[in-house]
Structure formats: C-alpha cells, structure tokens
Design a protein around this motif. Sequence first.
Motif, PDB file in Angstrom:
ATOM      1  N   ALA A 437       0.816  -1.219   0.000  1.00 30.01           N
ATOM      2  CA  ALA A 437       0.000   0.000   0.000  1.00 30.01           C
ATOM      3  C   ALA A 437       0.847   1.265   0.000  1.00 30.01           C
ATOM      4  O   ALA A 437       1.766   1.422   0.798  1.00 30.01           O
ATOM      5  N   GLY A 438       0.530   2.178  -0.920  1.00 28.37           N
ATOM      6  CA  GLY A 438       1.184   3.484  -0.972  1.00 28.37           C
ATOM      7  C   GLY A 438       2.434   3.554  -1.818  1.00 28.37           C
ATOM      8  O   GLY A 438       2.972   4.647  -2.039  1.00 28.37           O
ATOM      9  N   ILE A 439       2.912   2.424  -2.353  1.00 31.74           N
ATOM     10  CA  ILE A 439       4.163   2.452  -3.114  1.00 31.74           C
ATOM     11  C   ILE A 439       3.974   3.102  -4.482  1.00 31.74           C
ATOM     12  O   ILE A 439       4.893   3.713  -5.026  1.00 31.74           O
ATOM     13  N   GLY A 440       2.776   3.003  -5.060  1.00 38.80           N
ATOM     14  CA  GLY A 440       2.533   3.607  -6.371  1.00 38.80           C
ATOM     15  C   GLY A 440       2.733   5.107  -6.349  1.00 38.80           C
ATOM     16  O   GLY A 440       3.372   5.681  -7.241  1.00 38.80           O
ATOM     17  N   MET A 441       2.198   5.757  -5.319  1.00 38.66           N
ATOM     18  CA  MET A 441       2.373   7.208  -5.205  1.00 38.66           C
ATOM     19  C   MET A 441       3.822   7.563  -4.885  1.00 38.66           C
ATOM     20  O   MET A 441       4.322   8.616  -5.299  1.00 38.66           O
ATOM     21  N   ALA A 442       4.501   6.683  -4.155  1.00 35.56           N
ATOM     22  CA  ALA A 442       5.919   6.929  -3.866  1.00 35.56           C
ATOM     23  C   ALA A 442       6.737   6.874  -5.157  1.00 35.56           C
ATOM     24  O   ALA A 442       7.620   7.716  -5.378  1.00 35.56           O
ATOM     25  N   ILE A 443       6.452   5.899  -6.016  1.00 36.76           N
ATOM     26  CA  ILE A 443       7.159   5.789  -7.295  1.00 36.76           C
ATOM     27  C   ILE A 443       6.873   7.002  -8.165  1.00 36.76           C
ATOM     28  O   ILE A 443       7.780   7.617  -8.741  1.00 36.76           O
ATOM     29  N   GLY A 444       5.594   7.363  -8.285  1.00 41.61           N
ATOM     30  CA  GLY A 444       5.230   8.496  -9.134  1.00 41.61           C
ATOM     31  C   GLY A 444       5.818   9.804  -8.657  1.00 41.61           C
ATOM     32  O   GLY A 444       6.266  10.633  -9.455  1.00 41.61           O
ATOM     33  N   THR A 445       5.830  10.007  -7.339  1.00 38.66           N
ATOM     34  CA  THR A 445       6.375  11.243  -6.783  1.00 38.66           C
ATOM     35  C   THR A 445       7.883  11.313  -6.985  1.00 38.66           C
ATOM     36  O   THR A 445       8.418  12.337  -7.423  1.00 38.66           O
ATOM     37  N   ALA A 446       8.581  10.227  -6.678  1.00 38.43           N
ATOM     38  CA  ALA A 446      10.042  10.220  -6.812  1.00 38.43           C
ATOM     39  C   ALA A 446      10.466  10.418  -8.255  1.00 38.43           C
ATOM     40  O   ALA A 446      11.279  11.310  -8.565  1.00 38.43           O
ATOM     41  N   PHE A 447       9.930   9.607  -9.154  1.00 39.34           N
ATOM     42  CA  PHE A 447      10.377   9.691 -10.545  1.00 39.34           C
ATOM     43  C   PHE A 447       9.767  10.873 -11.287  1.00 39.34           C
ATOM     44  O   PHE A 447      10.364  11.389 -12.235  1.00 39.34           O
ATOM     45  N   GLY A 448       8.595  11.342 -10.862  1.00 42.96           N
ATOM     46  CA  GLY A 448       8.063  12.561 -11.461  1.00 42.96           C
ATOM     47  C   GLY A 448       8.976  13.741 -11.185  1.00 42.96           C
ATOM     48  O   GLY A 448       9.289  14.531 -12.078  1.00 42.96           O
ATOM     49  N   ARG A 449       9.445  13.844  -9.949  1.00 40.49           N
ATOM     50  CA  ARG A 449      10.345  14.950  -9.586  1.00 40.49           C
ATOM     51  C   ARG A 449      11.690  14.828 -10.306  1.00 40.49           C
ATOM     52  O   ARG A 449      12.237  15.818 -10.792  1.00 40.49           O
ATOM     53  N   ILE A 450      12.210  13.609 -10.370  1.00 39.33           N
ATOM     54  CA  ILE A 450      13.482  13.414 -11.077  1.00 39.33           C
ATOM     55  C   ILE A 450      13.323  13.751 -12.552  1.00 39.33           C
ATOM     56  O   ILE A 450      14.142  14.476 -13.134  1.00 39.33           O
TER      57      ILE A 450
END
Length: 466
Positions: A437-450
């Motif tokens: 739970a919650g890893i999808g938003m973590a991936i999107g946030t991290a790689f979106g910013r990068i």
Amino acid sequence: MFDVLIIGGGNAALCAALMAREAGASVLLLESAPRAWRGGNSQHTRNLRCMHDAPQDVLVEAYLEEEYWQDLLRVTGGQTDEALARLVIRASGTCRDWMRRHGVHFQPSLSGALHTARTNAFFMGGGKALVNAYYRSAEKLGVVMRYDSAVERLELQDGRFVAAQLAGGERISARSCVLAAGGFESNREWLRSAWGQNDQGDWPADNFLIRGTRFNQGVLLKFMQQAGADMVGDPSQSHCVAIDARAPLYDGGICTRVDCVSLGIMLNRNAERFYDEGEDFWPKRYAIWGRLVAQQPQQIGYSIIDSKAIGRFMPPVFPGNKADTLPELARQLGLDEARFVDTIQRYNAACQAGQFDHTVLDNCHTKDLTPPKSHWALPLDTPPYYGYALRPGITFTYLGLKTNADAAVHFAGQPSPNLFVAGEMMAGNVLGKGYVAGIGMAIGTAFGRIAGSRAAQAAAAAAKGI
C-alpha cells in the motif's frame, strides 16, 4: 517552443511539471481527459508510503529503509530493481515538505486503515484534493495546461524526442519531454491479449473491472514499444484488487474495496477455498487478491465472514448479502449449499484456539487444512453471516519503459538525452509483481520529480546548443 512537454495529468506528470517549472523551464502539460476527469488514477489514491527514522507529523514510531525494502522485496518476490527501489524509498522520506509547499495536506491514518499509521501518510481530502492542489500550484507558477489533448505518437530521432502528435494531427515540439501517461488498464483488447484464454476457453479479462481512469488506454506505451524503446515487466502483472462485483466498470476507486478477506474465508464459484486469507497484514496482501480471483472459474470470488468480524474492517460502500444460516447465505450467493456448508465446517474444525489480535500476526491458525489460514483463523459460527461477491479490479498495469536513476527512456540500452518517463509508465522497474500500500504514489512522486528536473536540464542544454 516550450522547453519541457509533459504528457499526462496525474501525480507523476504534475510532479514533473512543478519541478521543471521551479527550475526555470517553460512547461506545457497535455492531459488526455476533460478537465472534470483530470488526474488519472491519482485522483483515486489516498496515501503515500513513507520511510522515516523517527515519529514525524502524521507518522508514528519509525519505518526504516531496510524494513521498507524488505516489505517490497517480499511482495515482489525479488522482481524489482533494487537500486531504483531504494531510490524511491529514500525519496519518500524527504518529499512531504515539498508536497506541502504545493498545497498538499496530510492527516493521520484512518482508524479503519489497519497497520498504516506507521508506514503511510494519508492525504487530507484524498487523491482528488492532492491533484487539485498540484494543478492550482502549477497554474500559479505558469505551467500551461491543455485538456482533451490525447497524444497519439511521438516524433523521435536516434533516441531523441523531437515532437508529439495529437490525435487530431496537431504537432507540438519541445526541447525535452516527460512521458507520464499511465498504463493500458482501460484497453480491454490489450488486457485480453495479455491474459489470453484459460483452460475453460474463457477470456478472464472480459470480467475485469477497472478501478481507475477510463483514459489510460496505453496508446503511448504501445507506440514506444513499437518504436523500439527498451521495455520492462510482464503485461499480465498489475495492481489488481478483489473489489465488489457491483462496482462500476471504470473509476470505482478506493470505495469499491472490500477489506474483510483476512477476517473470514474466500471461496470460488465452486464454494472452495483457494488461498491463505491470513498470510500477512492486509496492506501487504490486498493487491494479490484480484489476480487470485482472476484465476478462478468465471473470475469471481466470495468473501465470507460472520458477525464477529463486524467493526474490525472499513465498512464497504455496498452492503453484503446477510443471512442467519449458512445454507441461506449460500442460496443468496448462488453457491452449492452442501459444498458451501461442508467447506465452512471443515474450516471451522481446523481452527486452532489462540489469542485473536488483528493488529499483529497472531496465533489463531488452522491445522491440517489446505490451503491453510496462517493467522486470524476464527470459526465462522456466529450469525448473522455475510457474503461479498468480488471481481478482479485493475488499478494499473506494470508493463513499462525501462529507465535508470535519471528517469531516462532507453533505446537499445542507451538512455535518451531528452526523453524521460515517470509514474505507471515505468513502475514495472520497481514492481515486477505484487504491491504494498502506498508504493505507487511513492514511485510516481520520486520519478516525477526526477524526470521534471532532468527534463529542465536537458532543455537548458538544448537551448544553449550543447
């Protein structure tokens, strides 16, 4: 000409747009959906899994990098890129202040969301509020946005982005580009192709419901695959949850989940159990049940509980079938009465007495039963009884573009100098299978910013002729 073109309108795309704009780049964001449906699957989310080494605002205790990594490793069965996964994990511990600066607010874990107070930061107002906050911030910063603007194909030259072509034929050029347009979960034909036919000659994907947006057709993903981009992931793997069979075909979101599976037993159409309902905590296992149900006859399952479970899970939107006897519940669900009762009686007889505690991996388990129930095994013996018919609910697919720590799209092993990817279009690098739970938003946030930062840098270099 814009410096950076963002294709997509969800969390990853917005993070990329905000970062690129903060870096001084001019940014155009193209969202395929109408304004009212903007935000992709992110509008249906509610939290972000966060690493932290001490209590922090809405998070209690600590959730260290290694525990986070072990949780991810367990659910993926090792099908993950450790370097990229740890990048996401570390970024999850430092992103919330940046998110707050762009209008996102957090709240403590909901009382019915078990085991997440330590691991997950919940968005106040849910994903819709997060998406709207990011759009407001992007507008204030000067990001140009266009809705109803589906991109059909890209113009590429030796791995370099040149321009995007919209479905209507319009051509838009930019110095760099970020792809964040989601997976193919709403493309029924692609789902059918990925899942194929089963031994009964059925097409399982025909019975799938789509928890997320109807606009994720995978058009750009398919184009990139055909254009020779390096791919990662199994097209049949996805974030797939067992959801209420009465859910709408699209956009059911969180409210279609039924979270009582671990408190009872799960049966298939033949009134037989088929997996360990008490294998691990629900936030680490809820997203395996859609795939499990998809492998059952007619792609349907039935969660059965008794009155002892009431009040121990988040109440679902739709009430379940309710009966004072097991045969009556079987009749309501359309299941074979004798087999239904026999399955439950054998389960009840296998339950070992213990100290029930749904907040820990307790010692209530079954003995000499296949499949076992490892934890929270209480006999179903206290009427009224409840049953929920469940179907596979696809949230997002894991087939995506192979990338690196710079979020670059790769062609024949070589990173593109100005084409980047974030969100569902690359989540398969971290999620080979399974979900926590919650890893999808973590991936999107991290790689979106990068991706946004790197795209701004690539655009600046191009403007200088470097």
